[in-house]
Motif scaffolding. Structure first.
Motif, PDB file in Angstrom:
ATOM      1  N   LEU A 177      13.029  -4.029  -4.357  1.00  0.00           N
ATOM      2  CA  LEU A 177      11.846  -3.376  -3.794  1.00  0.00           C
ATOM      3  C   LEU A 177      10.543  -4.059  -4.210  1.00  0.00           C
ATOM      4  CD1 LEU A 177      12.975   0.323  -4.302  1.00  0.00           C
ATOM      5  CD2 LEU A 177      13.028  -1.009  -2.186  1.00  0.00           C
ATOM      6  N   GLY A 178      10.653  -5.155  -4.929  1.00  0.00           N
ATOM      7  CA  GLY A 178       9.463  -5.923  -5.279  1.00  0.00           C
ATOM      8  C   GLY A 178       8.683  -5.397  -6.457  1.00  0.00           C
ATOM      9  N   ILE A 179       9.282  -4.513  -7.256  1.00  0.00           N
ATOM     10  CA  ILE A 179       8.593  -3.983  -8.436  1.00  0.00           C
ATOM     11  C   ILE A 179       8.617  -5.041  -9.532  1.00  0.00           C
ATOM     12  CG2 ILE A 179       8.460  -2.091 -10.076  1.00  0.00           C
ATOM     13  CD1 ILE A 179       8.123  -1.262  -7.136  1.00  0.00           C
ATOM     14  N   ARG A 180       7.454  -5.398 -10.033  1.00  0.00           N
ATOM     15  CA  ARG A 180       7.363  -6.470 -11.023  1.00  0.00           C
ATOM     16  C   ARG A 180       8.037  -6.094 -12.341  1.00  0.00           C
ATOM     17  NH1 ARG A 180       1.046  -8.424 -10.454  1.00  0.00           N
ATOM     18  NH2 ARG A 180       1.167  -9.193  -8.289  1.00  0.00           N
ATOM     19  N   ARG A 181       8.718  -7.072 -12.922  1.00  0.00           N
ATOM     20  CA  ARG A 181       9.361  -6.877 -14.222  1.00  0.00           C
ATOM     21  C   ARG A 181       8.453  -7.352 -15.340  1.00  0.00           C
ATOM     22  NH1 ARG A 181      15.718  -7.404 -14.425  1.00  0.00           N
ATOM     23  NH2 ARG A 181      15.126  -8.058 -16.530  1.00  0.00           N
ATOM     24  N   ARG A 182       8.606  -6.704 -16.488  1.00  0.00           N
ATOM     25  CA  ARG A 182       7.801  -7.094 -17.649  1.00  0.00           C
ATOM     26  C   ARG A 182       8.124  -8.494 -18.143  1.00  0.00           C
ATOM     27  NH1 ARG A 182       7.946  -1.758 -21.632  1.00  0.00           N
ATOM     28  NH2 ARG A 182       5.890  -0.948 -21.045  1.00  0.00           N
ATOM     29  N   LEU A 233       0.811  -1.214   0.000  1.00  0.00           N
ATOM     30  CA  LEU A 233       0.000   0.000   0.000  1.00  0.00           C
ATOM     31  C   LEU A 233       0.847   1.268   0.000  1.00  0.00           C
ATOM     32  CD1 LEU A 233      -2.666   1.535   0.248  1.00  0.00           C
ATOM     33  CD2 LEU A 233      -2.542   1.214   2.724  1.00  0.00           C
ATOM     34  N   LEU A 234       1.855   1.322   0.851  1.00  0.00           N
ATOM     35  CA  LEU A 234       2.598   2.568   1.065  1.00  0.00           C
ATOM     36  C   LEU A 234       3.808   2.724   0.146  1.00  0.00           C
ATOM     37  CD1 LEU A 234       2.586   2.699   4.965  1.00  0.00           C
ATOM     38  CD2 LEU A 234       1.079   3.904   3.394  1.00  0.00           C
ATOM     39  N   LEU A 235       4.406   1.636  -0.286  1.00  0.00           N
ATOM     40  CA  LEU A 235       5.667   1.732  -1.009  1.00  0.00           C
ATOM     41  C   LEU A 235       5.543   1.422  -2.500  1.00  0.00           C
ATOM     42  CD1 LEU A 235       8.099   0.048   1.553  1.00  0.00           C
ATOM     43  CD2 LEU A 235       7.209   2.383   1.507  1.00  0.00           C
ATOM     44  N   LEU A 236       4.952   0.284  -2.845  1.00  0.00           N
ATOM     45  CA  LEU A 236       4.980  -0.165  -4.234  1.00  0.00           C
ATOM     46  C   LEU A 236       4.279   0.766  -5.218  1.00  0.00           C
ATOM     47  CD1 LEU A 236       4.580  -4.042  -3.882  1.00  0.00           C
ATOM     48  CD2 LEU A 236       6.635  -2.623  -3.830  1.00  0.00           C
ATOM     49  N   PRO A 237       3.186   1.458  -4.848  1.00  0.00           N
ATOM     50  CA  PRO A 237       2.562   2.354  -5.837  1.00  0.00           C
ATOM     51  C   PRO A 237       3.215   3.739  -5.900  1.00  0.00           C
ATOM     52  CG  PRO A 237       0.987   1.591  -4.153  1.00  0.00           C
ATOM     53  CD  PRO A 237       2.360   1.342  -3.637  1.00  0.00           C
ATOM     54  N   THR A 279      -2.170  12.131  -6.834  1.00  0.00           N
ATOM     55  CA  THR A 279      -1.377  11.070  -6.233  1.00  0.00           C
ATOM     56  C   THR A 279      -1.996   9.690  -6.403  1.00  0.00           C
ATOM     57  OG1 THR A 279      -0.231  10.390  -4.213  1.00  0.00           O
ATOM     58  CG2 THR A 279      -2.460  11.241  -3.950  1.00  0.00           C
ATOM     59  N   ARG A 280      -1.129   8.684  -6.342  1.00  0.00           N
ATOM     60  CA  ARG A 280      -1.552   7.289  -6.223  1.00  0.00           C
ATOM     61  C   ARG A 280      -1.573   6.841  -4.763  1.00  0.00           C
ATOM     62  NH1 ARG A 280       1.435   7.876 -10.789  1.00  0.00           N
ATOM     63  NH2 ARG A 280       0.678   6.840 -12.684  1.00  0.00           N
ATOM     64  N   ALA A 281      -0.961   7.625  -3.884  1.00  0.00           N
ATOM     65  CA  ALA A 281      -0.764   7.248  -2.485  1.00  0.00           C
ATOM     66  C   ALA A 281      -1.954   7.725  -1.657  1.00  0.00           C
ATOM     67  CB  ALA A 281       0.542   7.827  -1.967  1.00  0.00           C
ATOM     68  N   PHE A 282      -2.989   6.902  -1.567  1.00  0.00           N
ATOM     69  CA  PHE A 282      -4.253   7.315  -0.963  1.00  0.00           C
ATOM     70  C   PHE A 282      -4.091   7.816   0.467  1.00  0.00           C
ATOM     71  CE2 PHE A 282      -8.314   5.768   1.162  1.00  0.00           C
ATOM     72  CZ  PHE A 282      -9.037   6.897   0.829  1.00  0.00           C
ATOM     73  N   HIS A 311       5.976   6.208  -6.677  1.00  0.00           N
ATOM     74  CA  HIS A 311       7.255   6.415  -7.374  1.00  0.00           C
ATOM     75  C   HIS A 311       8.106   7.477  -6.690  1.00  0.00           C
ATOM     76  CE1 HIS A 311       5.657  10.092  -9.272  1.00  0.00           C
ATOM     77  NE2 HIS A 311       4.576   9.418  -9.554  1.00  0.00           N
ATOM     78  N   TYR A 312       7.500   8.351  -5.882  1.00  0.00           N
ATOM     79  CA  TYR A 312       8.309   9.287  -5.095  1.00  0.00           C
ATOM     80  C   TYR A 312       9.249   8.526  -4.161  1.00  0.00           C
ATOM     81  CZ  TYR A 312       5.401  13.440  -6.172  1.00  0.00           C
ATOM     82  OH  TYR A 312       4.766  14.473  -6.779  1.00  0.00           O
ATOM     83  N   VAL A 313       8.750   7.401  -3.631  1.00  0.00           N
ATOM     84  CA  VAL A 313       9.542   6.623  -2.683  1.00  0.00           C
ATOM     85  C   VAL A 313      10.626   5.843  -3.401  1.00  0.00           C
ATOM     86  CG1 VAL A 313       9.466   4.697  -1.061  1.00  0.00           C
ATOM     87  CG2 VAL A 313       7.726   6.492  -0.943  1.00  0.00           C
ATOM     88  N   PHE A 314      10.243   5.043  -4.389  1.00  0.00           N
ATOM     89  CA  PHE A 314      11.267   4.144  -4.912  1.00  0.00           C
ATOM     90  C   PHE A 314      12.243   4.818  -5.870  1.00  0.00           C
ATOM     91  CE2 PHE A 314       7.347   2.660  -7.215  1.00  0.00           C
ATOM     92  CZ  PHE A 314       7.670   3.051  -8.503  1.00  0.00           C
ATOM     93  N   ARG A 315      11.896   6.000  -6.410  1.00  0.00           N
ATOM     94  CA  ARG A 315      12.901   6.687  -7.231  1.00  0.00           C
ATOM     95  C   ARG A 315      14.065   7.168  -6.351  1.00  0.00           C
ATOM     96  NH1 ARG A 315      13.266  12.072  -8.412  1.00  0.00           N
ATOM     97  NH2 ARG A 315      13.387  11.621 -10.641  1.00  0.00           N
ATOM     98  N   MET A 316      13.781   7.611  -5.131  1.00  0.00           N
ATOM     99  CA  MET A 316      14.847   8.020  -4.222  1.00  0.00           C
ATOM    100  C   MET A 316      15.714   6.829  -3.828  1.00  0.00           C
ATOM    101  SD  MET A 316      16.457  10.297  -2.459  1.00  0.00           S
ATOM    102  CE  MET A 316      15.440  11.778  -2.217  1.00  0.00           C
ATOM    103  N   LEU A 317      15.084   5.706  -3.517  1.00  0.00           N
ATOM    104  CA  LEU A 317      15.853   4.517  -3.147  1.00  0.00           C
ATOM    105  C   LEU A 317      16.696   4.034  -4.323  1.00  0.00           C
ATOM    106  CD1 LEU A 317      13.083   2.652  -1.121  1.00  0.00           C
ATOM    107  CD2 LEU A 317      14.976   4.019  -0.221  1.00  0.00           C
ATOM    108  N   TYR A 318      16.110   4.055  -5.516  1.00  0.00           N
ATOM    109  CA  TYR A 318      16.855   3.628  -6.703  1.00  0.00           C
ATOM    110  C   TYR A 318      18.062   4.534  -6.950  1.00  0.00           C
ATOM    111  CZ  TYR A 318      17.883   2.201 -11.488  1.00  0.00           C
ATOM    112  OH  TYR A 318      18.520   1.740 -12.627  1.00  0.00           O
ATOM    113  N   SER A 319      17.896   5.834  -6.672  1.00  0.00           N
ATOM    114  CA  SER A 319      18.999   6.774  -6.900  1.00  0.00           C
ATOM    115  C   SER A 319      20.197   6.478  -6.005  1.00  0.00           C
ATOM    116  CB  SER A 319      18.524   8.220  -6.658  1.00  0.00           C
ATOM    117  OG  SER A 319      18.416   8.504  -5.266  1.00  0.00           O
ATOM    118  N   GLN A 320      19.971   5.723  -4.935  1.00  0.00           N
ATOM    119  CA  GLN A 320      21.036   5.387  -3.995  1.00  0.00           C
ATOM    120  C   GLN A 320      21.499   3.936  -4.162  1.00  0.00           C
ATOM    121  OE1 GLN A 320      22.563   7.368  -1.312  1.00  0.00           O
ATOM    122  NE2 GLN A 320      21.864   8.913  -2.768  1.00  0.00           N
ATOM    123  N   GLY A 321      21.167   3.348  -5.317  1.00  0.00           N
ATOM    124  CA  GLY A 321      21.724   2.048  -5.647  1.00  0.00           C
ATOM    125  C   GLY A 321      20.896   0.853  -5.261  1.00  0.00           C
ATOM    126  N   ILE A 322      19.685   1.064  -4.777  1.00  0.00           N
ATOM    127  CA  ILE A 322      18.803  -0.047  -4.439  1.00  0.00           C
ATOM    128  C   ILE A 322      17.985  -0.400  -5.683  1.00  0.00           C
ATOM    129  CG2 ILE A 322      16.909  -0.797  -2.952  1.00  0.00           C
ATOM    130  CD1 ILE A 322      17.941   1.438  -0.987  1.00  0.00           C
TER     131      ILE A 322
END
Length: 478
Positions: free
Chosen positions: A89-94, A67-71, A425-428, A73-84
């Motif tokens: 993070l459990g984001i599904r691949r095509r 609910l809080l993380l996967l939808p 937002t997507r983050a309800f 992109h504000y969250v996971f773009r920051m984490l990705y920028s730091q090498g994660i």
């Protein structure tokens, strides 16, 4: 992360009552008075990307991570920028390659890197969610990750945390989702007769059948014809099919359209040229033809809005999917969209020459290019009756971004050529926090005007109400 940092991040979680107000005592006192009278007004959320399935099915969410993380992109773009990696993070691949599925482990990764969000709006929103929505009183850290995860999951399993119950708790008067032109709107249809059909409404976003750069453009146009019974292989049939879809969306609550074009370019071609351009695009558009077609369609959509009364939103200036590797592996909306320089004066002129003087038309213009606020957008909105300015958007949906917006547009466009706030937002669960930030910043801005004797306080109270509530309802005809 050092042990000292871990200890520091495990302190008491508290939200200061004067957060975001000016440090100057006089301005702060005025802001307090303004805020006290508008802080509990209903939330009007006229544009966003929450999932209508949540409200239609009214089922409990599974867990904190999904609910809080996967939808978000504000969250996971920051984490990705730091090498994660997004896989971590459990984001599904095509391509179906395995990614992390242990949601607790993902939440621990997030907690271990929560310090990355210091000073960002995401940190404010998340802290507000943890504190106000879930009643947590310790800061998130590696030491408290399990506490947070288990506490949030336990809350999410209760009746009080079902989506419709949260609509009531958050005092959300109306919330708009956004769906493509081909969407069957089955979730909105399911809401009919529940009492929520006028609180959860859709928005018509026709990019899937307007953007000739898309690989599926011709197939989408064909499908548009199939679901409307129109011959979309010709220009007039295509336009009529779009009118039919707009009516379908209106029947499911829509009061607005949304257009996410790369630029603000518009066009007003003679009929013969428009027909020929459409025919070329169906066969496979060049980049130039695709851009011209998008521009022509903005003008066509403005004309349709004049016919059916729907508010028109234009969201240009995002370089979508800048990171080609991420797009290929994970698809769109994965934090790799970047603001681009955007020109408006010449770009909008064809549309505005045709429809800009129509006071019955509502066009809300957004930008990711802040350099255009004072030079282009405020003067345009301060003149054309059809044009209003949307609030600071996306990367600028932040305290400093909101202040920059008010400082740069108010002198020329005034307050009443703007449209209040929308959270987009997507983050309800962050919606109350986002609206609260906007309310506090508007009160801060108004308090400065009062303190400098540029506005009297009675007027500031009226403005605070309008910016919080009335202008959004007016602009989106809610």
């Amino acid at each position: 992360m050092s042990a000292e940092s871990n200890i520091a991040s495990s302190k008491v979680l508290a939200l200061h009552p004067d957060r975001l107000f000016a440090a100057d005592p006089l301005q702060r006192d005025i802001a307090r008075r303004l805020y006290a009278r508008i802080k509990d007004l209903p939330i009007v959320s006229p544009h966003g990307h929450t999932d209508p399935r949540w409200f239609a099915d009214n089922q409990n969410w599974d867990n904190a991570t999904s609910l809080l993380l996967l939808p978000d992109h504000y969250v996971f773009r920051m984490l990705y920028s730091q090498g994660i990696t997004l896989e971590q993070l459990g984001i599904r691949r095509r391509d179906g390659v395995a990614v992390e599925t242990d949601y607790r482990k993902i939440f621990h990764i997030f907690a271990a890197h929560y310090h990355l969000f210091r000073g960002t709006p995401s940190r404010m929103w998340l802290d507000s969610v943890f504190h106000d929505v879930f009643g947590l009183r310790e800061s998130l850290s590696p030491a408290t990750a399990d506490l947070f995860y288990d506490h949030i999951n336990a809350a999410l399993a209760t009746e009080a945390f079902k989506p419709r119950a949260l609509l009531d708790r958050f005092n959300i008067e109306v919330i708009a989702t956004t769906e493509g032109a081909l969407n069957d709107l089955k979730h909105h249809a399911k809401l009919k007769g529940t009492g929520f059909e006028k609180r959860v409404i859709t928005t018509f976003r026709p990019d899937d059948v307007v953007d000739a750069d898309r690989a599926d453009f011709a197939a989408n146009v064909q499908k548009l014809g199939e679901i409307t019974g129109e011959d979309t292989s010709n220009w007039q049939g295509y336009l009529q099919a779009l009118r039919i879809r707009r009516a379908f969306f209106r029947d499911h609550g829509a009061t607005a359209t949304d257009h996410g074009h790369p630029t603000a370019n518009t066009a007003d071609l003679p009929l013969v040229e428009a027909e020929a351009l459409f025919a070329r695009c169906l066969k496979g558009a060049s980049a130039a033809d695709a851009e011209l077609f998008r521009g022509q369609m903005l003008t066509e959509m403005a004309g349709m809005s004049l016919e059916d009364g729907m508010t028109m939103q234009i969201h240009p200036g995002a370089h979508r999917n800048h990171n080609a590797v991420i797009f290929e592996r994970f698809g769109p909306d994965k934090g790799a969209d970047i603001p681009s320089p955007t020109e408006y004066v010449q770009a909008l002129k064809p549309l505005l020459q045709k429809y800009g003087n129509e006071a019955r038309l509502n066009i809300i213009l957004f930008t990711l290019d802040e350099t255009t606020y004072a030079r282009e957008l405020a003067p345009l909105a301060g003149h054309y009756p059809a044009l209003k300015l949307g609030p600071a958007w996306w990367f600028h949906d932040s305290p400093e971004g909101m202040l920059r917006f008010r400082h740069q547009v108010t002198e020329t466009a005034g307050f009443y050529n703007t449209c209040g706030f929308n959270d987009d937002t997507r983050a309800f669960l962050s919606i109350p926090a986002r609206h609260d930030v906007a309310r506090r910043i508007d009160c801060r801005f108004l308090a400065q005007l009062v303190a400098e004797h540029r506005l009297n306080e009675d007027e500031a109270h009226e403005l605070a109400y309008d910016l919080t509530y009335r202008l959004a309802k007016q602009a989106y005809q809610l």
